[in-house]
Write an enzyme that holds these catalytic residues in place. Structure first.
Site, PDB file in Angstrom:
ATOM      1  N   GLU A 129      -0.690   1.666  -2.847  1.00 26.18           N
ATOM      2  CA  GLU A 129       0.187   2.747  -2.439  1.00 26.18           C
ATOM      3  C   GLU A 129       0.846   2.479  -1.091  1.00 26.18           C
ATOM      4  OE1 GLU A 129      -1.186   7.020  -1.042  1.00 26.18           O
ATOM      5  OE2 GLU A 129      -1.695   6.445  -3.073  1.00 26.18           O
ATOM      6  N   ASP A 130       0.034   2.053  -0.120  1.00 28.31           N
ATOM      7  CA  ASP A 130       0.539   1.964   1.241  1.00 28.31           C
ATOM      8  C   ASP A 130       1.215   0.634   1.542  1.00 28.31           C
ATOM      9  OD1 ASP A 130      -0.343   4.477   1.753  1.00 28.31           O
ATOM     10  OD2 ASP A 130      -2.332   3.810   2.390  1.00 28.31           O
TER      11      ASP A 130
END
Ligand code: MN
Length: 714
Positions: free
Chosen positions: A77-78
């Site tokens: 995600e990051d």
């Protein structure tokens, strides 16, 4: 100090010696690389978070796959340079599946906001395939809540609400009692900061009392264990904050009125010890009917096992006791760790079928749901099976807690509909107002202009809205009655003292007095008189034209109850108080207040038999104390006393002499011969207080011819 991967690995080795520490190290390094340069809201390096999540998972005794997934849960995600296929290549399908389940969805709502529900739906669905998804998610959420101080204020309530609605109930369903409690308390703190502050300060005010009580009761419980020769540990605690808050909400009461906020836990070795200890406790203290639960014989849905009972302590204080074995305790705190064997993320133990069935239900919900919003709505229904869903005549769905009645429904529609409600139709048929609602019912309320709430309604409503509206209406009525009573008695006193209220008003003396007493208007003054907080006589005297003749001391006088009993009530000064007729308490007796229907607060002796029966209703018990005694307090307590005597002449005369020597009054005296040369004298004495009474009784018992003296109580 930043958490370190070595510590996590050490912890894991303790419960899983065959854990692959090289694998964990590798996941840690990969996570460190992926999060390189990223920081959290707090300014700490981002890596702190995945390590903390792995640490929480280690507390839950998670396996290597879950731990690796915990370390990697945010990398995709990051950091968009890391792909799921890379995770799959390096750490395998299972880890990749969990990480995928936890990665937020970028789906946007029509308004452009990210669709949080879509993400949640995905997490829940992934959980159906692999229970470890939700374990990692719960650990992730727990750490985020623990560090929520760093999150901007406006972002906190939504997270807190979602945790309370979805994640805490899931933790509960999975038997993770400790996790559920911490999630709830943290969500409460950040989601309802004002309520949280109010509750913590109210409880810390009670702390001195609580600590003494906990200490004393623990000692007694330890004595019970010793007498039964049972080896065990007694733990006393204040119940967790969110559960106290829910109770306040549910019952619409003030924190001062929560009595059973303390609880004890007894941990023993054998199941049979649980029942032995229970017997010992019920022998010493009276159990509150309906509060004893045997979750050992019949465990809860989430496999929770324990004995629960609530008893009334020797001082009238109700409290809860849980009794369980160490094994049951470990299961209650950390369900999965203590109990569940999971293989490839699926539950295998036969007795976990209920949980599997529950997970299957989630899958069915998914198949039956049109979109994410509907799915989450259905999920809520499923997580709170205690709710009922009913329809209005127009087909709108409304939800209520289990046990709700048409009165709850009426107040949920509109306060006035609640107040004016006189009947109800369920599915077109007229039913009594106390009928419990079932899911799917179509509810219609019948109102009439003359309808009004009744105190009995409080026994059949469960929503805090209905409770507080009914209580509000009743208080309003009580106030109107107090105004009426107050007006009548002030009029009477004014006539007696030949004060013309009209004149006093016109001359501005009434306004002056109100100002001095800091009361808003004449009605408030009437109410104060009606509630017995100020004597009509005192007010009438102060309205005498020549104010110079009134001593300044009377300015303070209005705070002293002159009507009703000389009792200080903690947290509810507006209540009319009376002394119980059954046990006739007098100053100096240990006392307890009980809210009686229509009679206000009735004060009983702590030892009263009636009170012990009434204590089954702990929410209606209030802490009370005698007012500090004033120098020339009148002899105002009537106490029935019986003397057992020999049949002698002059017996009654010598009794009355003792009483008058002590400057006490005799309200009533009556002597009868009981045969066999003996007799009985029944007296009603008027005494100042308990000490005064004791002196008199002592003297009476020393009289020649007196066999026995006793204060008559039930
Ligand atoms: Mn995270």
């Amino acid at each position: 100090m930043l958490p370190r991967i070595d510590h996590v690995i050490e912890k894991v080795k303790l419960y899983n010696p065959s854990s692959d520490d090289k694998l964990l190290q590798r996941a840690y390094l990969f996570s460190a690389m992926a999060h390189e340069g990223q920081t959290r809201y707090s300014g700490e390096p981002y890596l702190v978070h995945p390590i903390a999540v792995a640490d929480i998972l280690a507390e839950l005794k998670a396996d290597d796959v879950a731990l690796v997934a915990g370390l990697l849960h945010d990398v995709v995600e990051d950091n968009h340079s890391v792909s799921l296929s890379e995770i799959k290549k390096r750490f395998g399908d299972e880890v990749a599946h969990i990480v995928e389940g936890l990665t937020k969805i970028e789906e946007k709502l029509p308004g452009g906001e990210r669709n949080e529900w879509a993400t949640l739906r995905k997490v829940i669905l992934a959980m159906v395939d692999d229970i470890r998804v939700i374990l990692v998610k719960l650990a992730d959420r727990l750490h985020n809540l623990r560090t929520m101080d760093a999150l901007p204020q406006e972002k906190r309530p939504a997270k807190a609400k979602e945790t309370l609605e979805i994640y805490a109930p899931i933790a509960y369903r999975l038997g993770l009692g400790k996790m559920k409690t911490e999630l709830e308390d943290l969500s409460f703190r950040y989601g309802f900061p004002e309520d949280y502050a109010r509750l913590t300060s109210a409880l810390s005010a009670k702390r001195t009392y609580s600590e003494g009580f906990l200490e004393e009761t623990r000692a007694t419980l330890e004595k019970i264990l010793a007498e039964l020769q049972v080896k065990g540990e007694v733990r006393g605690r204040t119940k967790h904050l969110y559960s106290i808050f829910q109770k306040l909400q549910r019952q619409a009461i003030a924190v001062e009125q929560v009595y059973d906020y303390m609880a004890f836990r007894i941990l023993v070795e054998e199941v049979r010890d649980c029942y032995a200890v229970l017997g010992g406790i019920h022998t010493l203290w009276k159990p509150i009917p309906g509060r004893f639960k045997d979750f050992i014989a019949i465990p809860k849905d989430n496999h929770y096992r324990s004995l629960h009972t609530s008893v009334v302590g020797s001082n009238g204080q109700p409290f809860e006791i849980q009794i369980r074995t160490w094994q049951m305790h470990a299961e209650a705190e950390n369900g999965i760790a203590a109990h569940w064997k999971y293989k490839e993320g699926r539950l295998t133990k036969e007795d976990e079928e209920a949980t599997i069935a529950w997970l299957r239900q989630l899958d069915e919900i998914r198949q039956g749901s049109q979109d994410s919003a509907e799915f989450v709505q259905n999920l809520r229904v499923n997580l709170f099976p205690k709710e009922v869903y009913v329809f209005t005549p127009k087909g709108t769905v409304m939800s209520f807690p289990h046990g709700a009645t048409p009165i709850d429904f009426a107040y949920a529609v509109h306060t006035e509909i609640g107040h004016k409600c006189t009947g109800a139709k369920i599915n077109g048929k007229l039913v009594p107002l106390k009928t419990k609602l079932n899911s799917g019912d179509r509810v219609e309320i019948v109102t009439s202009p003359g309808g009004k709430p009744s105190r009995d309604w409080l026994d059949c409503v469960v929503t805090s809205r209905a409770i507080s509206k009914i209580k509000g209406w009743l208080n309003q009525q009580e106030k109107l009655r107090a105004i009426e009573i107050g007006k009548a008695s002030l009029d009477r006193e004014c006539r007696r003292l030949k004060v013309h209220l009209k004149e006093a008003q016109e001359a501005g003396r009434v306004a002056d007095l109100l100002k001095k007493l800091a009361l808003a208007d004449l009605d408030v003054l009437y109410a104060e008189i009606g509630y017995g907080k100020v004597a009509a006589r005192t007010i009438a005297r102060r309205l005498v034209a020549d104010q110079e003749t009134i001593p300044a001391a009377l300015v303070e006088a209005h705070m002293e109850p002159s009507k009703g009993a000389p009792i200080i009530v903690r947290g509810a000064s507006d209540l009319l108080t009376t002394l119980a007729k059954c046990c006739k308490p007098i100053r100096g007796d240990e006392i307890v207040g009980f809210i009686s229907r229509g009679k206000g607060l009735v004060v009983h002796r702590a030892t009263c038999k009636n009170l012990q029966r009434l204590s089954y209703n702990p929410d209606r018990i209030l802490e009370v104390a005698w007012e500090p005694v004033s120098e020339n307090a009148p002899a105002l307590h009537d106490v029935p006393v019986t003397l057992h005597t020999e049949d002698r002449s002059g017996m009654v005369a010598s009794v009355t002499k003792v009483v008058s020597d002590h400057k006490a009054g005799i309200r009533h005296i009556e002597g009868v011969l009981t045969g066999g040369g003996e007799g009985r004298i029944k007296l009603v004495l008027a005494v100042r207080d308990k000490a005064h009474l004791s002196q008199i009784l002592r003297q009476l018992s020393r009289l020649a011819g007196v066999i026995e003296v006793r204060r008559d109580i039930r």
